[in-house]
Design an enzyme around this catalytic site. Structure first.
Site, PDB file in Angstrom:
ATOM      1  N   CYS A 185     -29.416   2.701 -23.916  1.00 23.45           N
ATOM      2  CA  CYS A 185     -30.175   1.626 -23.808  1.00 23.45           C
ATOM      3  C   CYS A 185     -29.206   0.390 -24.061  1.00 23.45           C
ATOM      4  CB  CYS A 185     -31.064   1.511 -24.975  1.00 23.45           C
ATOM      5  SG  CYS A 185     -31.965   2.929 -25.337  1.00 23.45           S
ATOM      6  N   HIS A 203     -39.702   6.212 -23.837  1.00 21.28           N
ATOM      7  CA  HIS A 203     -39.209   6.229 -22.576  1.00 21.28           C
ATOM      8  C   HIS A 203     -38.773   7.428 -22.008  1.00 21.28           C
ATOM      9  CE1 HIS A 203     -37.576   1.640 -22.984  1.00 21.28           C
ATOM     10  NE2 HIS A 203     -38.438   1.606 -22.301  1.00 21.28           N
TER      11      HIS A 203
HETATM   12  C1  CIR Z   1     -38.273  -1.865 -27.270  1.00 21.91           C
HETATM   13  O1  CIR Z   1     -39.247  -1.337 -27.838  1.00 21.91           O
HETATM   14  O2  CIR Z   1     -38.259  -2.186 -26.121  1.00 21.91           O
HETATM   15  C2  CIR Z   1     -37.067  -1.892 -27.868  1.00 21.91           C
HETATM   16  N1  CIR Z   1     -37.322  -2.151 -29.166  1.00 21.91           N
HETATM   17  C3  CIR Z   1     -36.150  -0.534 -27.893  1.00 21.91           C
HETATM   18  C4  CIR Z   1     -35.764  -0.518 -26.272  1.00 21.91           C
HETATM   19  C5  CIR Z   1     -34.855   0.776 -26.140  1.00 21.91           C
HETATM   20  N2  CIR Z   1     -34.439   0.932 -24.614  1.00 21.91           N
HETATM   21  C6  CIR Z   1     -34.348   1.885 -24.314  1.00 21.91           C
HETATM   22  O3  CIR Z   1     -34.469   3.249 -24.651  1.00 21.91           O
HETATM   23  N3  CIR Z   1     -33.828   1.982 -22.756  1.00 21.91           N
END
Ligand code: CIR
Length: 256
Positions: free
Chosen positions: A247, A160
């Site tokens: 996150c 991201h």
């Molecule tokens: C994903 O791949 O969506 C989750 N395993 C990790 C999301 C992490 N979120 C973020 O960086 N905002």
């Protein structure tokens, strides 16, 4: 004061989505304990923390940041890029409705909250494997009426935009220039991560204070040398799920 929405770690977290990391075993009990310490750290910084219940059907649902973008005037529910994450938003939207008008971006575009960096009235959205230009357009339609300007930014080599850079105040970003070109972000000041800590660019802002993972001590030194106060947390288990400090919560201001 600050309100932080969090959600307990899903018992299915080992089945999380992964994009740039190899799958490693996740110790669920340790992940739960680290997440609770993270919530306690937020409380220590003056947040009222709402802990939503775990969602066994949604492995990645602890990462509440991805399902909403919360601004002072409005909360925008996103349309996450990973199909397995698309229905995670319900309980978060209900919690947000107590504090904000809640709207939603429209399909077919996709957008993860982890791709959204807000610097004052400028909003930068990472064009990643999760967020596309139709998602950017739809976010723009939701927030332009409140005076925000929305810009798409290329992001490479990481999940991201917020893996590559995060705001430490309204004008300054902590950045890993390998993953996003700082020149794409106009008028900002930058603190760079230590080159040996590429994942160190994710820092959570709670007012004037910062929350940062203890895994990146040299980057923390850079922040402290620049005058920032940093609270350290250990999210090593959720890091294996490609998660980090921003996150795992939605932090926003609420009246005292
Ligand atoms: C994903 O791949 O969506 C989750 N395993 C990790 C999301 C992490 N979120 C973020 O960086 N905002």
């Amino acid at each position: 004061m600050w309100h932080a929405i969090t959600r307990e770690v899903s018992p299915a977290v080992s089945a999380c989505e992964l994009t740039h990391l190899d799958r490693e075993p996740i110790d669920l009990a340790r992940a739960v304990e680290q997440h609770e310490r993270y919530c306690i750290a937020l409380e220590g910084l003056g947040c009222r923390v709402t802990r939503l219940g775990a969602e066994p059907d949604f492995p990645d649902s602890v990462f509440v940041e991805d399902v909403a973008v919360v601004l002072d005037e409005v909360a925008v529910m996103t349309r996450p890029g990973a199909p397995s994450r698309r229905d995670e938003g319900g309980a978060v939207a209900r919690a947000l409705a107590a504090d904000r008008e809640v709207v939603a971006i429209k399909g077919p575009g996709t957008l993860d909250g982890g791709d959204v960096v807000v610097l004052g009235q400028a909003i930068y959205v990472g064009l990643s494997s999760r967020s596309d230009s139709a998602g950017v357009e739809s976010l723009r339609a939701c927030v332009e009426p409140f005076g925000y300007r929305v810009h798409g930014v290329d992001v490479r080599g990481c999940l991201h935009l917020k893996t590559a850079c995060t705001a430490v105040n309204d004008e300054t970003l902590l950045v890993n220039p390998e993953w996003v070109d700082p020149e794409e972000i106009e008028g900002a000041w930058f603190v760079q991560v230590d080159p040996g800590e590429p994942f160190g660019a994710n820092v959570l802002r709670v007012g004037e204070e910062l929350v940062h993972d203890v895994a990146y001590p040299r980057t923390r030194e850079r922040l402290e040398s620049a005058g920032y106060t940093v609270a350290g947390v250990d999210l090593s288990e959720l890091a294996k799920a490609e998660g980090a400090v921003t996150c795992s919560s939605l932090v926003y201001s609420v009246p005292d």
